[in-house]
Design a protein around this motif. Structure first.
Motif, PDB file in Angstrom:
ATOM      1  N   PRO A 107      -0.697 -59.364 -78.164  1.00 33.71           N
ATOM      2  CA  PRO A 107      -1.438 -59.953 -77.046  1.00 33.71           C
ATOM      3  C   PRO A 107      -0.749 -61.216 -76.522  1.00 33.71           C
ATOM      4  CG  PRO A 107      -2.900 -59.483 -78.892  1.00 33.71           C
ATOM      5  CD  PRO A 107      -1.519 -59.259 -79.371  1.00 33.71           C
ATOM      6  N   GLU A 108      -0.796 -61.402 -75.217  1.00 31.93           N
ATOM      7  CA  GLU A 108      -0.118 -62.533 -74.559  1.00 31.93           C
ATOM      8  C   GLU A 108      -0.538 -63.879 -75.126  1.00 31.93           C
ATOM      9  OE1 GLU A 108       2.468 -64.381 -72.123  1.00 31.93           O
ATOM     10  OE2 GLU A 108       2.144 -62.241 -71.830  1.00 31.93           O
ATOM     11  N   VAL A 140       7.313 -62.511 -71.623  1.00 32.41           N
ATOM     12  CA  VAL A 140       8.386 -61.933 -70.803  1.00 32.41           C
ATOM     13  C   VAL A 140       9.743 -62.514 -71.215  1.00 32.41           C
ATOM     14  CG1 VAL A 140       9.255 -61.727 -68.448  1.00 32.41           C
ATOM     15  CG2 VAL A 140       6.820 -61.544 -68.885  1.00 32.41           C
ATOM     16  N   VAL A 141       9.763 -63.801 -71.510  1.00 33.96           N
ATOM     17  CA  VAL A 141      11.011 -64.442 -71.938  1.00 33.96           C
ATOM     18  C   VAL A 141      11.453 -63.877 -73.290  1.00 33.96           C
ATOM     19  CG1 VAL A 141      12.082 -66.636 -72.545  1.00 33.96           C
ATOM     20  CG2 VAL A 141      10.511 -66.527 -70.616  1.00 33.96           C
ATOM     21  N   TRP A 142      10.501 -63.650 -74.190  1.00 29.28           N
ATOM     22  CA  TRP A 142      10.845 -63.067 -75.492  1.00 29.28           C
ATOM     23  C   TRP A 142      11.456 -61.685 -75.318  1.00 29.28           C
ATOM     24  CZ3 TRP A 142      12.042 -65.401 -79.578  1.00 29.28           C
ATOM     25  CH2 TRP A 142      11.395 -66.561 -79.986  1.00 29.28           C
ATOM     26  N   LEU A 200      11.159 -55.092 -80.068  1.00 29.04           N
ATOM     27  CA  LEU A 200      10.671 -55.017 -78.689  1.00 29.04           C
ATOM     28  C   LEU A 200       9.294 -54.366 -78.632  1.00 29.04           C
ATOM     29  CD1 LEU A 200      11.554 -55.638 -75.790  1.00 29.04           C
ATOM     30  CD2 LEU A 200      12.439 -53.325 -75.665  1.00 29.04           C
ATOM     31  N   VAL A 201       9.089 -53.302 -79.383  1.00 22.21           N
ATOM     32  CA  VAL A 201       7.776 -52.644 -79.432  1.00 22.21           C
ATOM     33  C   VAL A 201       6.729 -53.606 -80.003  1.00 22.21           C
ATOM     34  CG1 VAL A 201       6.468 -50.784 -80.540  1.00 22.21           C
ATOM     35  CG2 VAL A 201       8.677 -50.304 -79.496  1.00 22.21           C
ATOM     36  N   ASP A 202       7.083 -54.326 -81.061  1.00 24.70           N
ATOM     37  CA  ASP A 202       6.156 -55.290 -81.646  1.00 24.70           C
ATOM     38  C   ASP A 202       5.812 -56.392 -80.649  1.00 24.70           C
ATOM     39  OD1 ASP A 202       4.730 -56.328 -84.059  1.00 24.70           O
ATOM     40  OD2 ASP A 202       6.073 -58.033 -83.692  1.00 24.70           O
ATOM     41  N   CYS A 203       6.804 -56.878 -79.915  1.00 29.03           N
ATOM     42  CA  CYS A 203       6.573 -57.939 -78.925  1.00 29.03           C
ATOM     43  C   CYS A 203       5.673 -57.450 -77.795  1.00 29.03           C
ATOM     44  CB  CYS A 203       7.910 -58.410 -78.371  1.00 29.03           C
ATOM     45  SG  CYS A 203       7.782 -59.700 -77.124  1.00 29.03           S
ATOM     46  N   TRP A 253      12.315 -63.851 -82.660  1.00 30.10           N
ATOM     47  CA  TRP A 253      10.951 -63.347 -82.484  1.00 30.10           C
ATOM     48  C   TRP A 253      10.199 -63.344 -83.806  1.00 30.10           C
ATOM     49  CZ3 TRP A 253       6.910 -62.522 -79.667  1.00 30.10           C
ATOM     50  CH2 TRP A 253       5.921 -61.651 -80.104  1.00 30.10           C
ATOM     51  N   TRP A 254      10.823 -62.837 -84.875  1.00 30.95           N
ATOM     52  CA  TRP A 254      10.142 -62.713 -86.163  1.00 30.95           C
ATOM     53  C   TRP A 254       9.846 -64.073 -86.786  1.00 30.95           C
ATOM     54  CZ3 TRP A 254       7.733 -58.483 -87.276  1.00 30.95           C
ATOM     55  CH2 TRP A 254       8.154 -57.286 -86.717  1.00 30.95           C
TER      56      TRP A 254
END
Length: 88
Positions: free
Chosen positions: A25-26, A35-37, A18-21, A52-53
């Motif tokens: 940058p958008e 936001v969906v991720w 979550l911190v990485d996401c 995510w990864w």
């Protein structure tokens, strides 16, 4: 103690992902909007971070204060700079 390990692992993985996401940058996020991720990471304990990864995280992106990885390296000093040496 061992029965709490999967839950603890899921929590640590979700927080780290979550911190990485959030720090990415958008415009660099792949697949889904950022936001969906965030919701996917929070709702699906192991599948969200894995998604995510592998599918959402950018392959490379320039961090603030770092050079763009697509640019050639700059000279280190004036004696390595061809433009400077040409002007001597």
């Amino acid at each position: 103690m061992i029965r709490f390990l999967p839950g603890l692992l899921a929590l640590v993985l979700a927080i780290y992902t979550l911190v990485d996401c959030v720090q990415t940058p958008e415009e660099a996020v792949r697949g889904l909007p950022k936001v969906v991720w965030v919701f996917v990471i929070l709702l699906f304990p192991f599948a969200g971070p894995a998604g995510w990864w592998f599918a959402g995280r950018p392959k490379t992106y320039a961090l603030p204060g770092r050079a763009n990885p697509n640019q050639p390296p700059r000279p280190k000093g004036p004696d390595d700079d061809p433009d400077f040496l040409r002007g001597l």
